[in-house]
Enzyme design. Structure first.
Site, short mmCIF file in Angstrom:
data_model
loop_
_atom_site.label_atom_id
_atom_site.label_comp_id
_atom_site.label_asym_id
_atom_site.label_seq_id
_atom_site.Cartn_x
_atom_site.Cartn_y
_atom_site.Cartn_z
N LYS A 260 28.61 99.42 15.35
CA LYS A 260 28.33 98.74 16.63
C LYS A 260 28.09 97.27 16.33
O LYS A 260 27.68 96.91 15.23
CB LYS A 260 27.08 99.34 17.29
CG LYS A 260 27.01 99.10 18.78
CD LYS A 260 27.88 100.10 19.55
CE LYS A 260 27.84 99.86 21.05
NZ LYS A 260 28.49 100.96 21.77
P1 NAD Z 1 29.42 97.38 32.44
O1 NAD Z 1 28.94 96.05 32.03
O2 NAD Z 1 30.83 97.52 32.92
O3 NAD Z 1 28.48 98.00 33.59
C1 NAD Z 1 27.11 98.07 33.51
C2 NAD Z 1 26.62 98.18 34.96
O4 NAD Z 1 25.23 98.52 34.96
C3 NAD Z 1 26.73 96.89 35.75
O5 NAD Z 1 27.25 97.18 37.04
C4 NAD Z 1 25.29 96.37 35.86
O6 NAD Z 1 25.09 95.63 37.02
C5 NAD Z 1 24.55 97.68 35.89
N1 NAD Z 1 23.15 97.64 35.48
C6 NAD Z 1 22.58 97.04 34.40
N2 NAD Z 1 21.26 97.28 34.38
C7 NAD Z 1 20.99 98.05 35.46
C8 NAD Z 1 19.81 98.64 36.00
N3 NAD Z 1 18.63 98.50 35.40
N4 NAD Z 1 19.91 99.38 37.14
C9 NAD Z 1 21.10 99.55 37.76
N5 NAD Z 1 22.24 99.01 37.29
C10 NAD Z 1 22.18 98.28 36.18
O7 NAD Z 1 29.14 98.34 31.19
P2 NAD Z 1 29.77 99.76 30.86
O8 NAD Z 1 30.85 99.53 29.88
O9 NAD Z 1 30.03 100.51 32.10
O10 NAD Z 1 28.56 100.41 30.06
C11 NAD Z 1 27.47 101.05 30.72
C12 NAD Z 1 26.83 102.02 29.74
O11 NAD Z 1 27.83 102.94 29.29
C13 NAD Z 1 26.26 101.38 28.47
O12 NAD Z 1 25.14 102.11 28.05
C14 NAD Z 1 27.38 101.57 27.47
O13 NAD Z 1 26.92 101.55 26.12
C15 NAD Z 1 27.87 102.93 27.88
N6 NAD Z 1 29.23 103.22 27.42
C16 NAD Z 1 30.30 102.51 27.86
C17 NAD Z 1 31.56 102.82 27.36
C18 NAD Z 1 32.80 102.10 27.84
O14 NAD Z 1 33.88 102.44 27.37
N7 NAD Z 1 32.70 101.16 28.75
C19 NAD Z 1 31.72 103.85 26.43
C20 NAD Z 1 30.60 104.58 26.03
C21 NAD Z 1 29.36 104.25 26.53
#
Ligand code: NAD
Length: 420
Positions: free
Chosen positions: A110
């Site tokens: 990471k």
């Molecule tokens: P992203 O940046 O696209 O979206 C994150 C969203 O969460 C945003 O809309 C933001 O406004 C919102 N947010 C942040 N803090 C918040 C809170 N306290 N309450 C409500 N909303 C809140 O990110 P993502 O890629 O969708 O990632 C989100 C989670 O999923 C992370 O934990 C990430 O590690 C995990 N994840 C993502 C992927 C991927 O491929 N994108 C893969 C595995 C895990």
């Protein structure tokens, strides 16, 4: 408020504790624990960047390789103000077990930069990304460590990293990152893969619990890449997505949100706040809504001992990494909530990242149907493997998934042996 809030462990302590619980349940010997528990490499870098104003500012960045026993390190890069060394170490550790749970030949890694990308211009973001990529260049490469997008990093950011790496090598190296734009060797279906995996594992859980997905009430915390795509798939399957939130607020409609319209609204305005056809609620009210499926898809530790008791759902699908703390886990388990743990639930992203890497290395690209079909196969099998341990060992789903991941890495370490 702060004075009464329960003090919870940091994410890395949680990751270590979960490893110990799995290793204990597996009866893993001390030597193997010592070989696979801790990060193999932790790199901390300083990133000076010239802003558009001419001023030079400095950011802190990290790249962690937790374990490469089963293959090259694999894991996203996060640009966020709360990034710390411990957070990156925790996320890298989870990647190791996650890749093993879905049985793809990668280890865990990471990266992250402590910054607020929303406060940077596009040019500043590009310069910061390229300087960070240069600083971690000795660690990364298609055969040793392959980054991908995570919170607030995009296909464009991946393209800049691929270009920086390639310019340093003197030839194009597509396989150094995944989650690239499709025009640059990205995979069809990668953008949707995490949300799709969340949907598949939730569908399997609902089947196991005999809850029909059609008409199920779904609540989504965090309407970004993972959350909004999962929400849309639930919507398409006839479920009612009754509430969703982002950093600027939460919205609710008991009849179900028009998810494609909400996605378009967020694209246009940058937030769900003010979306017509829904009422504004507080983030605490969103978590307390009665529903069948709750999808935390924001950041770590959003469900804690302070709010777990107020949750009324049958299934929690951890789209985010580490959204439920160990204290909250215990409360939810007592309430009979079925939890799909992060290292299983959100593994669709890394699975299609693996497909992207395979396509890049072979210079041969698949159509989207093939990607989705293979993804469904991998996710369904990983769910079945985890459920088998859950049922046989009467473990929680989190412990079962950790046992599956840790046992596969331990077995690979055992047969590789200890060098020298
Ligand atoms: P992203 O940046 O696209 O979206 C994150 C969203 O969460 C945003 O809309 C933001 O406004 C919102 N947010 C942040 N803090 C918040 C809170 N306290 N309450 C409500 N909303 C809140 O990110 P993502 O890629 O969708 O990632 C989100 C989670 O999923 C992370 O934990 C990430 O590690 C995990 N994840 C993502 C992927 C991927 O491929 N994108 C893969 C595995 C895990």
């Amino acid at each position: 408020m702060l004075a009464t809030a329960t003090i919870e462990k940091n994410a890395y302590d949680v990751a270590l504790e979960n490893f110990d619980l799995a290793a204990d349940a597996l009866g893993l010997e001390d030597g193997l624990r010592a070989m696979i528990k801790y990060p193999e490499r932790v790199l901390q870098v300083s990133i000076p960047v010239r802003l558009d104003s001419g001023k030079i500012v400095r950011f802190e960045g990290y790249r962690v390789q937790h374990n490469t026993t089963r293959g090259p390190a694999k894991g996203g890069i996060r640009f966020h103000p709360n990034v710390t060394a411990d957070e990156v170490k925790a996320l890298a550790t989870w990647m190791t077990w996650k890749c093993a749970v879905v049985n793809i030949p990668f280890g865990g890694g990471k990266g992250g930069v402590t910054c607020n990308p929303k406060a940077l211009s596009l040019g500043e973001l590009e310069r910061m990304t390229r300087r960070y990529a240069s600083a971690i260049l000795p660690l990364i490469g298609p055969e040793k460590d392959i980054p991908a997008p995570d919170v607030y990093t995009t296909p464009q950011v991946m393209a800049w990293i691929m270009d920086t790496y390639s310019m340093n090598k003197g030839y194009p190296v597509h396989g150094v990152v995944t989650g690239k734009p499709v025009s640059l060797g990205g995979s069809l279906g990668r953008n949707e893969a995490t949300g799709r995996g969340v949907f598949y594992t939730t569908q399997s859980s609902a089947e196991h619990l005999k809850i029909p997905v059609k008409d199920a009430r779904v609540v989504v915390q965090g309407f970004g890449n993972a959350g909004s795509i999962a929400a849309n798939l639930f919507h398409q399957a006839g479920a009612r997505v009754i509430a969703a939130s982002d950093t600027r607020g939460a919205i609710w409609n008991a009849k179900g949100l028009d998810v494609p319209a909400a996605m378009a609204f967020k694209d246009r305005t940058g937030s769900l706040a003010g979306f017509p056809g829904a009422e504004k609620i507080t983030p605490a009210e969103l978590l307390a809504l009665e529903c069948e499926i709750l999808v935390p898809a924001a950041l770590e530790s959003t469900i804690t001992a302070d709010n777990a008791a107020s949750i009324h759902t049958r299934i929690i699908a951890e789209a985010a990494n580490g959204p439920v703390t160990p204290e909250a886990d215990r409360i939810l388990d007592q309430k009979g909530v079925f939890l799909i743990p992060d290292i299983l639930c959100n593994a669709g992203g890394v699975t299609v990242s693996y497909f992207e890497w395979v396509q890049d290395e072979n210079h041969l690209f698949w159509d989207e149907q093939d990607v989705n079909r293979q993804l469904e196969k991998v996710m369904t099998r990983a769910f079945a493997d985890t459920l088998k341990i859950y049922l046989e060992r009467k473990a929680t789903m989190r412990l079962a998934a950790n046992m599956l991941g840790v046992s596969r890495v331990a077995e690979a370490a055992r047969v590789r042996g200890l060098y020298p």
